[in-house]
Design an enzyme around this catalytic site. Sequence first.
Site, PDB file in Angstrom:
ATOM      1  N   HIS A  16      25.849 -70.971 -49.036  1.00  0.00           N
ATOM      2  CA  HIS A  16      26.793 -71.750 -49.555  1.00  0.00           C
ATOM      3  C   HIS A  16      27.031 -73.235 -48.591  1.00  0.00           C
ATOM      4  O   HIS A  16      26.593 -73.286 -47.608  1.00  0.00           O
ATOM      5  CB  HIS A  16      28.121 -70.809 -49.030  1.00  0.00           C
ATOM      6  CG  HIS A  16      29.657 -71.306 -49.893  1.00  0.00           C
ATOM      7  ND1 HIS A  16      30.315 -72.215 -49.369  1.00  0.00           N
ATOM      8  CD2 HIS A  16      29.781 -70.912 -50.918  1.00  0.00           C
ATOM      9  CE1 HIS A  16      31.173 -72.700 -50.238  1.00  0.00           C
ATOM     10  NE2 HIS A  16      31.006 -71.626 -51.034  1.00  0.00           N
ATOM     11  N   GLU A  50      29.159 -64.698 -55.114  1.00  0.00           N
ATOM     12  CA  GLU A  50      28.490 -64.310 -56.345  1.00  0.00           C
ATOM     13  C   GLU A  50      27.944 -62.777 -56.201  1.00  0.00           C
ATOM     14  O   GLU A  50      27.884 -62.208 -57.192  1.00  0.00           O
ATOM     15  CB  GLU A  50      27.529 -65.114 -56.888  1.00  0.00           C
ATOM     16  CG  GLU A  50      28.117 -66.663 -56.911  1.00  0.00           C
ATOM     17  CD  GLU A  50      29.150 -66.780 -58.261  1.00  0.00           C
ATOM     18  OE1 GLU A  50      29.858 -65.897 -58.611  1.00  0.00           O
ATOM     19  OE2 GLU A  50      28.905 -67.991 -58.738  1.00  0.00           O
TER      20      GLU A  50
HETATM   21  N1  ACO Z   1      17.944 -68.933 -51.215  1.00  0.00           N
HETATM   22  C1  ACO Z   1      16.778 -69.401 -50.368  1.00  0.00           C
HETATM   23  N2  ACO Z   1      16.957 -70.602 -49.531  1.00  0.00           N
HETATM   24  C2  ACO Z   1      18.208 -71.196 -49.685  1.00  0.00           C
HETATM   25  C3  ACO Z   1      19.266 -70.779 -50.282  1.00  0.00           C
HETATM   26  C4  ACO Z   1      18.973 -69.479 -51.066  1.00  0.00           C
HETATM   27  N3  ACO Z   1      20.409 -68.921 -51.672  1.00  0.00           N
HETATM   28  N4  ACO Z   1      20.288 -71.512 -50.225  1.00  0.00           N
HETATM   29  C5  ACO Z   1      19.794 -72.585 -49.429  1.00  0.00           C
HETATM   30  N5  ACO Z   1      18.573 -72.354 -49.032  1.00  0.00           N
HETATM   31  C6  ACO Z   1      17.858 -73.009 -48.096  1.00  0.00           C
HETATM   32  C7  ACO Z   1      17.390 -74.426 -49.086  1.00  0.00           C
HETATM   33  O1  ACO Z   1      16.221 -74.238 -49.723  1.00  0.00           O
HETATM   34  C8  ACO Z   1      17.278 -75.485 -48.028  1.00  0.00           C
HETATM   35  O2  ACO Z   1      16.006 -75.515 -47.235  1.00  0.00           O
HETATM   36  P1  ACO Z   1      14.968 -76.422 -46.410  1.00  0.00           P
HETATM   37  O3  ACO Z   1      16.045 -77.194 -45.742  1.00  0.00           O
HETATM   38  O4  ACO Z   1      14.047 -75.681 -45.928  1.00  0.00           O
HETATM   39  O5  ACO Z   1      15.034 -77.264 -47.851  1.00  0.00           O
HETATM   40  C9  ACO Z   1      18.350 -75.126 -47.073  1.00  0.00           C
HETATM   41  O6  ACO Z   1      18.518 -73.623 -47.335  1.00  0.00           O
HETATM   42  C10 ACO Z   1      19.635 -75.864 -47.420  1.00  0.00           C
HETATM   43  O7  ACO Z   1      19.992 -75.934 -48.611  1.00  0.00           O
HETATM   44  P2  ACO Z   1      20.766 -76.969 -49.305  1.00  0.00           P
HETATM   45  O8  ACO Z   1      20.398 -77.158 -50.490  1.00  0.00           O
HETATM   46  O9  ACO Z   1      21.038 -78.312 -48.418  1.00  0.00           O
HETATM   47  O10 ACO Z   1      22.410 -76.181 -49.437  1.00  0.00           O
HETATM   48  P3  ACO Z   1      23.384 -76.630 -50.001  1.00  0.00           P
HETATM   49  O11 ACO Z   1      24.493 -76.367 -49.276  1.00  0.00           O
HETATM   50  O12 ACO Z   1      23.460 -77.523 -50.707  1.00  0.00           O
HETATM   51  O13 ACO Z   1      23.435 -75.151 -50.939  1.00  0.00           O
HETATM   52  C11 ACO Z   1      24.005 -73.622 -52.725  1.00  0.00           C
HETATM   53  C12 ACO Z   1      24.350 -74.423 -51.381  1.00  0.00           C
HETATM   54  C13 ACO Z   1      23.864 -74.374 -53.910  1.00  0.00           C
HETATM   55  C14 ACO Z   1      25.245 -72.675 -53.010  1.00  0.00           C
HETATM   56  C15 ACO Z   1      22.505 -72.703 -52.161  1.00  0.00           C
HETATM   57  O14 ACO Z   1      22.865 -72.040 -51.151  1.00  0.00           O
HETATM   58  C16 ACO Z   1      21.985 -72.008 -53.510  1.00  0.00           C
HETATM   59  O15 ACO Z   1      21.430 -72.575 -54.257  1.00  0.00           O
HETATM   60  N6  ACO Z   1      22.298 -70.597 -53.350  1.00  0.00           N
HETATM   61  C17 ACO Z   1      21.804 -69.642 -54.544  1.00  0.00           C
HETATM   62  C18 ACO Z   1      22.770 -69.900 -55.669  1.00  0.00           C
HETATM   63  C19 ACO Z   1      24.237 -69.183 -55.631  1.00  0.00           C
HETATM   64  O16 ACO Z   1      24.300 -68.414 -54.978  1.00  0.00           O
HETATM   65  N7  ACO Z   1      25.229 -69.993 -55.920  1.00  0.00           N
HETATM   66  C20 ACO Z   1      26.668 -69.667 -55.839  1.00  0.00           C
HETATM   67  C21 ACO Z   1      27.307 -70.425 -54.703  1.00  0.00           C
HETATM   68  S1  ACO Z   1      28.820 -69.664 -54.445  1.00  0.00           S
HETATM   69  C22 ACO Z   1      29.840 -70.618 -55.667  1.00  0.00           C
HETATM   70  O17 ACO Z   1      29.731 -71.646 -55.718  1.00  0.00           O
HETATM   71  C23 ACO Z   1      31.152 -69.945 -56.270  1.00  0.00           C
END
Ligand code: ACO
Length: 363
Positions: free
Chosen positions: A247, A306
């Site tokens: 998140h 989610e």
């Molecule tokens: N699985 C694996 N790795 C992850 C995940 C995940 N679910 N989420 C973040 N990371 C990793 C990224 O790959 C990144 O790694 P790196 O630094 O080695 O490149 C690091 O964690 C940071 O990621 P960001 O993209 O900066 O995190 P951000 O805050 O932008 O992402 C998000 C948040 C979009 C929700 C992300 O965690 C994600 O894509 N999750 C999966 C989709 C999901 O569950 N979405 C629902 C969100 S809840 C809602 O909005 C209602």
Amino acid sequence: MTKSGLDDVIATETRLSDVDGEAGRLIIVGLALEELAGRAGYEETASLLLRGLFNEPVNAHSMREQVGQARVEVFARMSRLDADLAFMPPVDAMRALIALLPDQGDLRCALTLMAAPAVFLPALLRMQKGLALIAPDERLSQSADILRMLTGAMPDESQVAALDAYLVTICDHGLNASTFAARVVASTQAGLTSAVVAAISALKGPLHGGAPGPVLDMLDSIEKPELARSWLSAALDRGDRLMGFGHRIYRVRDPRADALKAALGPLVASGRVNKERIALAESVERAALAILRERKPNRSLDVNVEFYTAVLLESLGFPRDAFTGVFAIGRTVGWIAHAREQAIDGRLIRPKSAYVGEMPAAA
Ligand code: ACO
């Protein structure tokens, strides 16, 4: 240097909700989520969110009746339904139908918008299956009526309680992408329908409200608890993200995940949920958290809203391509409240950008 996701930028003040990502705490209209979800249903929560934001008084006692009447009015407009809508993803069809509604800023428009997705989604799902549409019953709560319009049968108490807990849990959540989109539109003094259409467009992306369907795809693909670890490792090796984890704001467990897990309790007790599904989800959750800790030691990744949304909505009989639409049913009241707050107190939202393109030769 600008941060591309506007992290840490405070773009507005709000009395509606606050997300503390370090503490894992969500406050909605002055109540901790656990307090709110335990004591208020959808209609009462809606009246708390909307109070003071309209010229007309918002009455908690008549909210159920008002939303019920609005469902009946929305359904009456549906004679003009285009059959092609049944072939679109439900959230896109809902957006198209919402866009046809009157676009004003008063309480009547707000009630219509709260009722509309609750009527449109069950209708669209029945149209997809070639089933006759079921008219709303204004005497029922929004949650009971959604389930009745979806299945044609009166839901039991545990089902109504579970959907109600879901709608309350996700009603508002600070300045997330869809709420920000709603506020930007409202800041131009456009009507509430325009704000909600913008918000639903932002919600449908998989990084925001489009993840619960893929969570179930993941559970189906893993199949058995003992296969969770190897499946999840392979997904991360491919560079995939694990749906239902991570998140932008929360650095600890999303409190909504626990609220939804608790909401599954009555369904388990009434035998309305598949216990093996829950056991699989819990194993996947444990395995994912362990692997994410090993693979991303510098980034605190935990379960988000989610993950258990997926299990809950599946248990209530919603098909997975409709999950984002159910999210929109619950979140619409939050979007409306933010849009009104913005329209009343706010200025036109007009940030600047830093130009990094070519300069004209003369410069
Ligand atoms: N699985 C694996 N790795 C992850 C995940 C995940 N679910 N989420 C973040 N990371 C990793 C990224 O790959 C990144 O790694 P790196 O630094 O080695 O490149 C690091 O964690 C940071 O990621 P960001 O993209 O900066 O995190 P951000 O805050 O932008 O992402 C998000 C948040 C979009 C929700 C992300 O965690 C994600 O894509 N999750 C999966 C989709 C999901 O569950 N979405 C629902 C969100 S809840 C809602 O909005 C209602």
